[in-house]
Design an enzyme around this catalytic site. Structure first.
Site, PDB file in Angstrom:
ATOM      1  N   PRO A 197       0.825  -1.218   0.000  1.00 40.61           N
ATOM      2  CA  PRO A 197       0.000   0.000   0.000  1.00 40.61           C
ATOM      3  C   PRO A 197       0.850   1.254   0.000  1.00 40.61           C
ATOM      4  CG  PRO A 197      -0.952  -1.605   1.465  1.00 40.61           C
ATOM      5  CD  PRO A 197       0.355  -2.197   0.981  1.00 40.61           C
ATOM      6  N   CYS A 198       0.409   2.240  -0.798  1.00 36.95           N
ATOM      7  CA  CYS A 198       1.310   3.305  -1.228  1.00 36.95           C
ATOM      8  C   CYS A 198       1.055   4.661  -0.584  1.00 36.95           C
ATOM      9  CB  CYS A 198       1.171   3.474  -2.747  1.00 36.95           C
ATOM     10  SG  CYS A 198      -0.535   3.798  -3.270  1.00 36.95           S
ATOM     11  N   GLN A 199       0.153   4.779   0.381  1.00 40.35           N
ATOM     12  CA  GLN A 199      -0.209   6.104   0.875  1.00 40.35           C
ATOM     13  C   GLN A 199       0.976   6.951   1.343  1.00 40.35           C
ATOM     14  OE1 GLN A 199      -1.675   3.262   1.728  1.00 40.35           O
ATOM     15  NE2 GLN A 199      -3.892   3.486   1.951  1.00 40.35           N
ATOM     16  N   PRO A 200       1.986   6.379   2.037  1.00 38.86           N
ATOM     17  CA  PRO A 200       3.085   7.224   2.492  1.00 38.86           C
ATOM     18  C   PRO A 200       3.880   7.879   1.367  1.00 38.86           C
ATOM     19  CG  PRO A 200       3.055   5.156   3.683  1.00 38.86           C
ATOM     20  CD  PRO A 200       2.085   5.019   2.548  1.00 38.86           C
ATOM     21  N   PHE A 201       3.774   7.338   0.146  1.00 38.22           N
ATOM     22  CA  PHE A 201       4.577   7.851  -0.962  1.00 38.22           C
ATOM     23  C   PHE A 201       3.742   8.478  -2.069  1.00 38.22           C
ATOM     24  CE2 PHE A 201       6.608   4.198   0.998  1.00 38.22           C
ATOM     25  CZ  PHE A 201       7.807   4.757   1.412  1.00 38.22           C
TER      26      PHE A 201
END
Length: 408
Positions: A80-84
């Site tokens: 999952p990509c939310q931090p980037f």
């Protein structure tokens, strides 16, 4: 020869469907999301583990897939990509990135890689993982691979590249970062692009981009499903925007009425597909005025979203359209995954038969209809007409000013 894949963060199966088309079998898939797991079980007979990967041992993953250490041909996954994500950056002015607890998904991917020792790995993430000057996510993975090699005696290589799906035949402009490595130390060579914009393709000796019409042209256009009708305060404005345009049409620099300031909204605000162009990136959780919308001035159906993501036909999607869009919008375009899977087979396993064209790229349609007629702006919106300031630039808008004033 059918090869075996371990799939982490599988979602609705975008990567898996592409690898399936290239002759890989998903030996085991894992995801935390119950709706994603339910969809996988409906559409395929793969063993599916539903749960948090941080609480599931690598031995349990191997047992579910009927695999021994070193027996899997590849580990695939898109943590999952939310931090980037770029959207996260614009929402807050920056992103916490590796300081975000959600970045633990990268650690877990590396943990499973070390424990299972597949012949190859593929890790997919948003473009923000490798932004210039902000590439600590990529470097974290690179260091992790080096530690795995030191600890296990493996020689995993490490190749990273950003790819635009449209440049490989997907009818959607969607950029993602891929990291690929081989256990025996051989270096993966990313494929060269095969498609380009129509005005560049002839000179570059490439095919022109596949279009939204290529993907959707055989599907019914004027659907009367109430779930697809646009709602909210801007619903009646959408028909006044031409195909391939967005709210910028109604700015002082556009061709419509001066209702908004230039670049004062997100790009996908009132964004509409053009039949003769690729779609823009499908959003997982769009607001009521967030496109891309169909040229018939409605939301896209789950089947249409799946076509734009080059999923195989015949999939069963969740009954809730918003749930279907969330799962589809978070996925990797399957045709792009197939392109990479074929290259992995050819380079690592020396199977030259996989030089042939990917099967999930839509066929080009002979004739593209003319754009739909554009409606006049309803009178209810004309009070917005007037002089509007353009956005002053990155970091200088109203939200940024508010954050600075609060920090002072």
């Amino acid at each position: 020869m059918q090869l075996k894949a371990i799939s982490l963060y599988s979602g609705i199966g975008g990567l898996d469907f592409g690898f399936e088309a290239a002759g890989f079998e998903t030996a085991v898939a894992l995801d935390l999301d119950g709706a994603a797991c339910a969809s996988l079980r409906l559409n395929r007979k793969w063993p599916v583990i539903e749960g948090d990967v941080s609480r599931i041992t690598s031995d349990a993953i191997l047992r579910a897939g009927g695999l021994a250490v070193g027996e899997a041909d590849i580990l695939i996954g898109g943590p999952p990509c939310q931090p980037f994500s770029k959207s996260g950056y614009w929402a807050t002015g920056d992103a916490k990135r590796l300081d975000d607890p959600r970045a633990n998904t990268l650690h877990q991917y590396l943990r499973v890689l070390q424990d299972t020792q597949p012949a190859a790995f593929l890790l997919e993430n948003v473009l923000g993982l490798a932004y210039s000057g902000k590439s600590e996510g990529v470097e974290h993975v690179r260091r992790g691979i080096a530690r795995i090699n030191a600890a296990t005696g493996s020689r995993y290589s490490f190749e990273v590249q950003a790819l635009n799906a449209a440049e490989f035949g997907v009818p959607q402009l969607r950029e993602r970062v891929f990291i690929i490595g081989f256990r025996d130390g051989r270096h993966f060579r990313f494929p060269s692009r095969t498609h380009a914009p129509a005005d560049e393709s002839v000179e570059l000796h490439l095919e022109s981009f596949r279009s939204a019409w290529d993907a959707l042209g055989d599907l019914p256009s004027n659907l009367n499903d109430p779930a697809l009708q646009m709602t909210g305060k801007w619903a009646e404005l959408l028909p006044s925007i031409p195909e391939g345009s967005n709210y910028l049409w109604h700015t002082p620099r556009g061709g419509g009425q001066p209702l908004f300031g230039w670049r004062t909204r997100f790009w996908n605000f009132l964004l509409k597909l053009a039949k003769d162009q690729p779609s823009w990136t499908i959003q997982a959780q769009p607001g009521p005025a967030t496109g891309p919308f169909h040229w018939s001035n409605r939301r896209l159906s789950a089947a249409e979203l799946g076509r734009l993501q080059t999923f195989p036909d015949g999939l069963i999607y969740p009954e809730s359209r918003s749930e279907a869009q969330r799962l589809i919008g978070n996925a990797v375009p399957s045709a792009l995954a197939e392109v990479l899977a074929r290259e992995i087979r050819r380079q690592l396993f020396r199977e030259e038969a996989y030089r042939s064209a990917p099967t999930l790229i839509p066929q080009r349609r002979a004739a593209c209809p003319r754009p739909e007629p554009v409606a006049s702006v309803p009178q209810k919106y004309m009070f917005l007409a007037g002089d509007h300031q353009a956005h002053p630039g990155t970091g200088k808008g109203r939200r940024a000013a508010t954050r600075l004033s609060r920090a002072a």
